[in-house]
Write a protein that holds these residues in place. Structure first.
Motif, PDB file in Angstrom:
ATOM      1  N   PHE A   1      37.986  16.764  60.260  1.00  0.00           N
ATOM      2  CA  PHE A   1      38.073  15.311  60.233  1.00  0.00           C
ATOM      3  C   PHE A   1      38.959  14.791  61.361  1.00  0.00           C
ATOM      4  CE2 PHE A   1      40.843  11.798  58.845  1.00  0.00           C
ATOM      5  CZ  PHE A   1      39.912  10.777  58.776  1.00  0.00           C
ATOM      6  N   THR A   2      40.132  15.407  61.543  1.00  0.00           N
ATOM      7  CA  THR A   2      41.056  14.936  62.569  1.00  0.00           C
ATOM      8  C   THR A   2      40.519  15.215  63.965  1.00  0.00           C
ATOM      9  OG1 THR A   2      42.868  15.408  61.035  1.00  0.00           O
ATOM     10  CG2 THR A   2      43.463  14.979  63.322  1.00  0.00           C
ATOM     11  N   MET A   3      39.847  16.349  64.138  1.00  0.00           N
ATOM     12  CA  MET A   3      39.228  16.610  65.432  1.00  0.00           C
ATOM     13  C   MET A   3      38.193  15.544  65.763  1.00  0.00           C
ATOM     14  SD  MET A   3      37.035  19.861  66.828  1.00  0.00           S
ATOM     15  CE  MET A   3      36.494  19.876  68.564  1.00  0.00           C
ATOM     16  N   LEU A   4      37.394  15.161  64.770  1.00  0.00           N
ATOM     17  CA  LEU A   4      36.387  14.115  65.003  1.00  0.00           C
ATOM     18  C   LEU A   4      37.053  12.783  65.346  1.00  0.00           C
ATOM     19  CD1 LEU A   4      33.695  14.774  62.237  1.00  0.00           C
ATOM     20  CD2 LEU A   4      33.518  15.196  64.694  1.00  0.00           C
ATOM     21  N   VAL A   5      38.182  12.492  64.724  1.00  0.00           N
ATOM     22  CA  VAL A   5      38.922  11.281  65.086  1.00  0.00           C
ATOM     23  C   VAL A   5      39.292  11.321  66.566  1.00  0.00           C
ATOM     24  CG1 VAL A   5      41.105  10.064  64.772  1.00  0.00           C
ATOM     25  CG2 VAL A   5      39.802  10.801  62.776  1.00  0.00           C
ATOM     26  N   GLY A   6      39.711  12.495  67.044  1.00  0.00           N
ATOM     27  CA  GLY A   6      40.031  12.632  68.456  1.00  0.00           C
ATOM     28  C   GLY A   6      38.814  12.470  69.351  1.00  0.00           C
TER      29      GLY A   6
ATOM     30  N   VAL B   1      30.830  12.927  56.562  1.00  0.00           N
ATOM     31  CA  VAL B   1      32.149  13.173  57.161  1.00  0.00           C
ATOM     32  C   VAL B   1      32.215  12.577  58.559  1.00  0.00           C
ATOM     33  CG1 VAL B   1      33.739  14.961  57.969  1.00  0.00           C
ATOM     34  CG2 VAL B   1      32.575  15.226  55.772  1.00  0.00           C
ATOM     35  N   CYS B   2      31.143  12.749  59.333  1.00  0.00           N
ATOM     36  CA  CYS B   2      31.108  12.164  60.676  1.00  0.00           C
ATOM     37  C   CYS B   2      31.193  10.647  60.611  1.00  0.00           C
ATOM     38  CB  CYS B   2      29.815  12.589  61.397  1.00  0.00           C
ATOM     39  SG  CYS B   2      29.802  14.312  61.932  1.00  0.00           S
ATOM     40  N   CYS B   3      30.468  10.049  59.670  1.00  0.00           N
ATOM     41  CA  CYS B   3      30.524   8.593  59.513  1.00  0.00           C
ATOM     42  C   CYS B   3      31.940   8.132  59.183  1.00  0.00           C
ATOM     43  CB  CYS B   3      29.572   8.156  58.399  1.00  0.00           C
ATOM     44  SG  CYS B   3      27.828   8.212  58.818  1.00  0.00           S
ATOM     45  N   SER B   4      32.601   8.855  58.297  1.00  0.00           N
ATOM     46  CA  SER B   4      33.947   8.470  57.882  1.00  0.00           C
ATOM     47  C   SER B   4      34.937   8.560  59.027  1.00  0.00           C
ATOM     48  CB  SER B   4      34.414   9.361  56.725  1.00  0.00           C
ATOM     49  OG  SER B   4      33.587   9.209  55.594  1.00  0.00           O
ATOM     50  N   SER B   5      34.852   9.637  59.801  1.00  0.00           N
ATOM     51  CA  SER B   5      35.805   9.820  60.900  1.00  0.00           C
ATOM     52  C   SER B   5      35.559   8.833  62.031  1.00  0.00           C
ATOM     53  CB  SER B   5      35.733  11.253  61.432  1.00  0.00           C
ATOM     54  OG  SER B   5      34.414  11.585  61.820  1.00  0.00           O
ATOM     55  N   SER B   6      34.306   8.426  62.225  1.00  0.00           N
ATOM     56  CA  SER B   6      34.011   7.423  63.241  1.00  0.00           C
ATOM     57  C   SER B   6      34.413   6.023  62.776  1.00  0.00           C
ATOM     58  CB  SER B   6      32.519   7.453  63.582  1.00  0.00           C
ATOM     59  OG  SER B   6      32.183   6.432  64.498  1.00  0.00           O
ATOM     60  N   ALA B   7      34.127   5.726  61.509  1.00  0.00           N
ATOM     61  CA  ALA B   7      34.377   4.378  60.984  1.00  0.00           C
ATOM     62  C   ALA B   7      35.856   4.080  60.822  1.00  0.00           C
ATOM     63  CB  ALA B   7      33.665   4.206  59.645  1.00  0.00           C
ATOM     64  N   ILE B   8      36.657   5.094  60.511  1.00  0.00           N
ATOM     65  CA  ILE B   8      38.072   4.834  60.231  1.00  0.00           C
ATOM     66  C   ILE B   8      38.780   4.248  61.453  1.00  0.00           C
ATOM     67  CG2 ILE B   8      38.945   7.124  60.888  1.00  0.00           C
ATOM     68  CD1 ILE B   8      40.821   6.989  58.492  1.00  0.00           C
ATOM     69  N   LEU B   9      38.305   4.577  62.659  1.00  0.00           N
ATOM     70  CA  LEU B   9      38.923   4.047  63.867  1.00  0.00           C
ATOM     71  C   LEU B   9      38.545   2.592  64.127  1.00  0.00           C
ATOM     72  CD1 LEU B   9      38.450   7.112  66.223  1.00  0.00           C
ATOM     73  CD2 LEU B   9      40.608   6.241  65.342  1.00  0.00           C
TER      74      LEU B   9
END
Length: 455
Positions: free
Chosen positions: A417-422, A125-133
């Motif tokens: 997920f959205t918090m990690l995006v932030g 999940v961390c990888c996904s939220s970091s990579a999406i940006l």
């Protein structure tokens, strides 16, 4: 969107595919990841399903695991071919130390294998939220994709209200929490999750309103606000304008930034924890019209405070306490309804339970103190202020939301997920170069789809 190359130079995005294929792949991956967390594989879940009552995303099935692994693998394959891959999963040292400690603490869990499986899922999940940006090639593409994603999610939620009210609205026939009857939950499993998602939608809508289209952004803001109101979540509804005001002060008064974030969290958590331990505080809260139990959360916090002292160093292992044998071995029985809780309903207390004092300090460093520094640096820099403001709003709301819920490492749904995006987004705003598309003619003449640093 973020470049590791010098200003004016475009990074290598997809070394094998051409620009049209690259854009298509970017859009598909971006929206696929977004929909996985915001819609899921089973939208409009049955509120009476047994798997909804299992803790820590215990309902995860084989299909869900396969999708997460494939999605994460596709993201990594794409990102590792981009020059901005250096920004993936930063700060790596802290994250590795935190991972190592969670693994060590989980050796003492009642079921270490399950704890380790949940840790692996948390990493993905961390990888996904970091990579999406790192996927979008420009701020415009990021904005357009977010607008598409949010319009579909909100539209799908309203479709549920009209066509599937028995699944999209809490009912008296629900086996749990019958008192929520009439509250909207949309495609989410619970109205509190839907409410938080709508707050995030308002933040994204305000960003889109300024960065892309006043019409599209305005529609998102209005529809999300109405849905938030109908969800019946007083906490999220009250927090949204409060966070908007606090972020404005945060941006304009540098000296108050640590007071707003650190001081605010300390004050609120002290009040909440005191309410669980002190009748005097409860009476004081009741005298000013505040529910002193915070909708029965104090019973859960009372148990949490007692068990923290039993394993203050390692805790009970990653997501290995609630609704497990460890809870009942700690001396609690079914005489209290609070033993059926799926988590501590406080993200900060939950970290003590998961991994003890060291785990708490590591998580707080990652989610509170480092982003505070990133925000200071981003606001002082030359990156796009609208993007920075968006990430600060997401981050700050999530921190205060965690005082009454346990969103940290909640590996399904939109909140964590959205918090990690932030959080990851603030670091990118602090250290990376935000780049934007040039007009079409400039692209044709320069051969580069990206321009210089955004202002």
């Amino acid at each position: 969107m973020y470049s590791a190359a010098p200003y004016g130079q475009a990074p290598t995005a997809f070394p094998v595919t051409g620009p049209p294929a690259a854009r298509l792949l970017t859009a598909a991956l971006f929206l696929g990841v977004f929909f996985y967390f915001w819609i899921g594989l089973d939208p409009f879940p049955n509120p009476n399903a047994v798997d909804l009552k299992t803790p820590y995303g215990g309902s995860s099935n084989r299909l869900n695991q396969i999708v997460v692994v494939l999605m994460s693998g596709a993201l990594l394959w794409v990102i590792l071919g981009k020059a901005n891959r250096r920004y993936l999963l930063c700060p790596r040292v802290l994250l590795l130390v935190m991972l190592a400690w969670f693994c060590f603490a989980s050796l003492f869990a009642g079921d270490p294998a399950t704890a380790f499986r949940r840790i692996v899922f948390a990493i993905l999940v961390c990888c996904s939220s970091s990579a999406i940006l790192l996927l979008p090639k420009s701020r415009e593409q990021f904005t357009n994709l977010m607008a598409i994603g949010l319009c579909l999610v909100i539209g799908f939620s309203y479709y549920g209200i009209v066509a599937l009210p028995h699944l999209a609205i809490h009912q008296l026939t629900d086996s749990l929490e019958k008192n929520l009857a009439g509250d909207w939950r949309g495609l989410m499993g619970h109205k509190n999750i839907a409410a938080a998602a709508m707050v995030f939608s308002v933040f994204f809508g305000l960003y889109i309103l300024r960065a892309r289209s006043a019409l599209i952004g305005g529609v998102i803001v209005v529809l999300a606000t109405i849905f938030l109101w109908k969800s019946g979540s007083k906490t999220s509804f009250a927090m949204m304008p409060a966070v908007l005001a606090l972020v404005w002060i945060f941006e304009n008064v540098r000296l108050l930034r640590p007071v707003i974030v650190v001081g605010g969290l300390v004050l609120i958590n002290t009040l909440l924890i005191s309410a669980a331990a002190s009748e005097t505080v409860q009476q004081l809260l009741a005298s000013v019209g505040i529910d002193p139990t915070f909708t029965d959360r104090t019973a859960i916090w009372s148990i949490t405070l007692q068990v923290i002292g039993q394993n203050p160093v390692t805790g009970f292992g990653f997501q290995s306490f609630w609704q497990t044998e460890a809870l009942f071995r700690s001396g609690y029985s079914l005489h209290s309804w609070a033993v059926t809780a799926a988590n501590s309903h406080n993200g900060y207390l939950e970290q003590f339970v998961n991994a003890g004092v060291p785990g708490f300090l590591l998580v707080i460093s990652w989610l509170v103190f480092l982003p505070l520094g990133y925000a200071n640096r981003a606001l002082a820099g030359t990156n796009n202020k609208l993007v920075t403001r968006l990430f600060i709003r997401i981050w700050m709301f999530s921190l205060f939301f965690a005082c009454l819920e346990s969103p940290f490492f909640g590996n399904s749904g939109p909140i964590w997920f959205t918090m990690l995006v932030g959080v990851f987004g603030l670091r990118l705003q602090a250290f990376a170069h935000l780049i934007e598309e040039t007009p079409a003619k400039a692209v044709a003449s320069s051969g580069s789809p990206l321009a210089t640093n955004a202002r």
